[in-house]
Design a protein around this motif. Sequence first.
Motif, PDB file in Angstrom:
ATOM      1  N   ILE A  28       0.828  -1.061  -0.253  1.00 11.90           N
ATOM      2  CA  ILE A  28      -0.061   0.115  -0.070  1.00 11.90           C
ATOM      3  C   ILE A  28       0.947   1.328   0.019  1.00 11.90           C
ATOM      4  O   ILE A  28       2.082   1.176   0.598  1.00 11.90           O
ATOM      5  N   SER A  29       0.362   2.286  -0.374  1.00  7.65           N
ATOM      6  CA  SER A  29       1.107   3.640  -0.875  1.00  7.65           C
ATOM      7  C   SER A  29       1.193   4.372   0.775  1.00  7.65           C
ATOM      8  O   SER A  29       0.824   3.572   1.526  1.00  7.65           O
ATOM      9  N   PRO A  30       2.577   4.562   0.784  1.00  3.02           N
ATOM     10  CA  PRO A  30       2.505   5.270   1.522  1.00  3.02           C
ATOM     11  C   PRO A  30       1.649   6.170   3.008  1.00  3.02           C
ATOM     12  O   PRO A  30       1.593   6.925   3.491  1.00  3.02           O
ATOM     13  N   GLN A  31       0.638   7.063   2.011  1.00  4.57           N
ATOM     14  CA  GLN A  31      -0.083   7.823   2.338  1.00  4.57           C
ATOM     15  C   GLN A  31      -1.570   7.366   2.773  1.00  4.57           C
ATOM     16  O   GLN A  31      -2.090   7.161   3.933  1.00  4.57           O
ATOM     17  N   MET A  32      -1.252   5.920   1.555  1.00  6.05           N
ATOM     18  CA  MET A  32      -2.424   5.084   2.779  1.00  6.05           C
ATOM     19  C   MET A  32      -2.017   4.432   4.146  1.00  6.05           C
ATOM     20  O   MET A  32      -3.187   3.914   4.526  1.00  6.05           O
ATOM     21  N   ARG A  33      -1.103   4.488   3.710  1.00 12.17           N
ATOM     22  CA  ARG A  33      -0.222   4.040   5.121  1.00 12.17           C
ATOM     23  C   ARG A  33      -0.590   4.169   6.395  1.00 12.17           C
ATOM     24  O   ARG A  33      -0.493   4.129   7.552  1.00 12.17           O
ATOM     25  N   ALA A  34      -0.666   5.406   6.223  1.00 17.41           N
ATOM     26  CA  ALA A  34      -1.003   7.111   7.297  1.00 17.41           C
ATOM     27  C   ALA A  34      -2.238   6.757   7.043  1.00 17.41           C
ATOM     28  O   ALA A  34      -2.373   6.881   9.065  1.00 17.41           O
TER      29      ALA A  34
END
Length: 186
Positions: A28-34
């Motif tokens: 998952i993308s860094p944004q979705m991880r956040a």
Amino acid sequence: MTVLTEKFMLPFSQKSSRKPQKTPAFDISPQMRAIVMLAATTMTLAAFYAVGRGILGYAPDHPNIRHLAVIIHVTTVLPAIPLGGFLLLAPKGTPMHKALGKIWVALMVATALSAIFIRSGENFSFIHIFIPMTLWASYKLIATARRGDMKGHKKEILSLYLGALMIPGVVSFALPGRLMNVWLFG
């Protein structure tokens, strides 16, 4: 050594015992991880704080806690919140990921099935729409993983975690009179 000798001897003189190793992917993308980290942490802390208040007697008594379906629902959803977040944030494809993923799906299915028996009166409420959504997404989650469709698997897990777990969770804390609302704010 001459340049020519170095060129031909180098591949034979250095033994390459290092095989390329497949490392588990973070899919998952860094944004979705956040987003997942924030949702998982916030919901886990709120849920365990509310349940702690309720169990220790610091929150007002709530009549629904005496219903078996509510007890099963709360007991299965509490570990599903942090476990789902962990699975989304941890390396994918490992034996641990697969084993914990099976446990998580079982918790989600048990949570959804127990919710069928949680009603006010004889009617279902609007929040019951998440029961078929959870069951369908759980099926799709397993089917995509078995087919090796990791893109579809990722889509299903994110919709199940953020949609069918977090949205009803927020609603349960936001609606006055619901068990989690009473135990968190009462």
